[in-house]
Design a protein around this motif. Structure first.
Motif, mmCIF file in Angstrom:
data_model
loop_
_atom_site.group_PDB
_atom_site.id
_atom_site.type_symbol
_atom_site.label_atom_id
_atom_site.label_comp_id
_atom_site.label_asym_id
_atom_site.label_seq_id
_atom_site.Cartn_x
_atom_site.Cartn_y
_atom_site.Cartn_z
ATOM 1 N N GLU A 82 15.482 24.050 -20.983
ATOM 2 C CA GLU A 82 14.266 24.773 -21.368
ATOM 3 C C GLU A 82 14.524 25.743 -22.514
ATOM 4 O OE1 GLU A 82 11.332 24.267 -20.513
ATOM 5 O OE2 GLU A 82 11.217 23.404 -18.518
ATOM 6 N N ASP A 91 2.886 24.423 -25.280
ATOM 7 C CA ASP A 91 2.113 23.950 -24.128
ATOM 8 C C ASP A 91 1.221 22.766 -24.486
ATOM 9 O OD1 ASP A 91 3.270 25.871 -22.595
ATOM 10 O OD2 ASP A 91 1.593 27.294 -22.726
ATOM 11 N N ILE A 115 3.380 19.633 -24.669
ATOM 12 C CA ILE A 115 3.772 19.219 -23.325
ATOM 13 C C ILE A 115 2.620 18.514 -22.615
ATOM 14 C CG2 ILE A 115 4.411 20.078 -21.027
ATOM 15 C CD1 ILE A 115 6.067 22.237 -22.456
ATOM 16 N N GLN A 142 2.701 14.767 -21.225
ATOM 17 C CA GLN A 142 2.453 14.504 -19.804
ATOM 18 C C GLN A 142 1.352 13.476 -19.618
ATOM 19 O OE1 GLN A 142 1.808 18.587 -18.521
ATOM 20 N NE2 GLN A 142 3.804 18.655 -17.492
ATOM 21 N N TYR A 158 6.885 13.051 -20.182
ATOM 22 C CA TYR A 158 7.517 14.366 -20.021
ATOM 23 C C TYR A 158 7.819 14.552 -18.546
ATOM 24 C CZ TYR A 158 8.209 19.461 -20.230
ATOM 25 O OH TYR A 158 8.726 20.717 -20.142
ATOM 26 N N GLU A 159 9.075 14.864 -18.239
ATOM 27 C CA GLU A 159 9.486 15.038 -16.847
ATOM 28 C C GLU A 159 10.236 16.356 -16.692
ATOM 29 O OE1 GLU A 159 11.977 11.730 -15.995
ATOM 30 O OE2 GLU A 159 10.371 10.226 -16.157
ATOM 31 N N LYS A 160 9.783 17.184 -15.764
ATOM 32 C CA LYS A 160 10.522 18.400 -15.431
ATOM 33 C C LYS A 160 11.724 18.031 -14.573
ATOM 34 C CE LYS A 160 9.528 22.343 -15.640
ATOM 35 N NZ LYS A 160 9.991 23.438 -16.531
ATOM 36 N N ASP A 197 14.510 19.917 -12.203
ATOM 37 C CA ASP A 197 14.995 21.072 -11.410
ATOM 38 C C ASP A 197 14.669 22.445 -11.990
ATOM 39 O OD1 ASP A 197 16.977 21.717 -13.379
ATOM 40 O OD2 ASP A 197 18.486 20.512 -12.377
ATOM 41 N N GLY A 198 13.574 22.547 -12.698
ATOM 42 C CA GLY A 198 13.089 23.846 -13.149
ATOM 43 C C GLY A 198 13.810 24.429 -14.341
ATOM 44 N N THR A 199 14.909 23.840 -14.774
ATOM 45 C CA THR A 199 15.671 24.404 -15.894
ATOM 46 C C THR A 199 15.736 23.475 -17.096
ATOM 47 O OG1 THR A 199 17.758 23.492 -15.081
ATOM 48 C CG2 THR A 199 17.127 25.693 -14.293
ATOM 49 N N PHE A 253 14.019 19.568 -19.053
ATOM 50 C CA PHE A 253 12.969 18.545 -19.099
ATOM 51 C C PHE A 253 13.541 17.294 -19.755
ATOM 52 C CE2 PHE A 253 12.595 20.918 -23.040
ATOM 53 C CZ PHE A 253 12.387 19.949 -24.008
#
Length: 365
Positions: free
Chosen positions: A171, A179, A182, A186, A191-193, A195-197, A199
């Motif tokens: 990130e 945004d 993204i 999506q 676009y794939e997140k 584990d929150g840190t 993409f």
């Protein structure tokens, strides 16, 4: 004046190893810095692909492979008595995906030695017909895991640069996405997140150069060249004389290193160690790999009438930087190779049908 000592011997199962050793104790350079896990994969490209046809035969193919350039010359014969127009394609390797661990491919390639490309012609592809250089068309596809090609939509979002740079990003990386971008990615399922840190931009990018070619009756000569992306690894001679390589691959098996070539590698390692220090530790050599896909779709009529292969040593370039001279070569092949010059081997066969691809190990001393 340096002496030249060269040899060739077939290895088991009709595979062979070739070597070209400069008989001079000269250390030309250390491995390039930044080799994550001490090895990297080459990108293997191939040759010309035709639409399926019985109108055209491959009269002759001349293939020259070296660490710095791949050059191919084809004599395509049209015996129909009238012109035939066909699309000729030249598929390039998969564009590696970027990520914290380096550039990777979907087929297991790792730490590929190129910078994230911004140009579709990052391998400097060129093509000629009957001696005249042409500008081919370029197809760039961005394929999601479900098979959808989203390249046109990605171009609208971020241009060609976005199409050419899939991968896994933190990130806080140097490739921030706003945004709005993204949200558009999506909506494409692109676009794939993670584990929150981090993409992921999950597409696979493939590039094909192609052109419409008119084959007049008789012979049409097509030539093309490109700059290969080579892989790297350390080659180490252990205390018991066994030759091993970094990256988890057995070089003796992968490149059919025979006894004579192994002896040359051990001698090179000894010279390298003596040139570096007296610690007694194993001295790694720099190994580089080049792949070439011979088994492309053989859509022309019959076998290749005459196939001529040239293997040439010389300067090894990694990401545009010269790292030394290839002194030893080894590969697996059933082709009858003969030494024809310093660091040069050739083979000529008739009515050839390729049964395996080529992968060459070059060792820089």
């Amino acid at each position: 004046m340096s002496g030249i000592y060269s040899g060739f011997r077939k290895a088991p199962l009709r595979r062979c190893a070739v070597r070209s050793v400069i008989g001079l104790a000269l250390f030309l350079g250390a491995p390039a810095a930044g080799h994550a896990n001490d090895s990297s994969s080459e990108l293997s490209a191939g040759g010309l692909v035709l639409v399926k046809t019985d109108a055209i035969s491959m009269q002759r193919e001349d293939l020259t492979l070296s660490p710095g350039a791949v050059r191919v010359r084809y004599e395509m014969r049209n015996d129909t008595g009238h012109p035939v127009t066909l699309r000729v394609a030249f598929p390039m390797p998969e564009v590696p995906s970027d990520g914290p661990a380096g550039m990777t491919t979907s087929t297991g390639g790792h730490n590929v030695h190129i910078r994230p490309p911004t140009d579709a012609n990052f391998m400097r592809f060129r093509v000629w017909t009957d001696g005249m250089e042409l500008t081919p068309e370029v197809e760039v596809r961005a394929l999601l895991p479900d098979g959808r090609d989203i390249a046109p939509a990605l171009r609208q979002i971020g241009g060609l640069t976005l199409v050419l740079q899939p991968g896994l990003f933190m990130e806080a990386s140097e490739k921030p996405l706003d945004d709005a971008t993204i949200a558009r990615l999506q909506a494409l399922g692109a676009y794939e997140k993670v584990d929150g840190t981090a993409f992921r931009l999950p597409w696979t990018t493939r590039i094909t150069f192609h052109l419409m070619q008119n084959f007049a009756p008789g012979v049409t000569v097509i030539e093309h060249s490109y700059r290969p992306v080579i892989g790297s690894r350390f080659i180490v001679v252990e205390g018991n004389g066994q030759i091993v390589g970094s990256g988890g691959e057995d070089p003796a098996r992968a490149f059919c290193i025979d006894a004579t070539t192994a002896q040359a590698i051990r001698a090179a390692a000894k010279r390298s160690k003596e040139a570096k220090d007296d610690s007694g530790a194993a001295a790694p050599l720099s190994g580089y790999t080049l792949g070439y896909i011979l088994q492309t779709a053989r859509n022309w009529r019959g076998p290749i009438g005459t196939f001529h292969l040239v293997l040439q040593g010389g300067a090894v370039m990694v990401d545009g930087e010269r790292v030394g001279e290839a002194r030893i070569m080894s590969l697996c092949t059933d082709l009858p190779l003969q030494r024809t010059g310093p660091q040069r081997f050739e083979s000529t066969v008739r009515d050839y049908v390729p049964m395996e691809n080529l992968r060459i190990l070059y060792i820089v001393e």
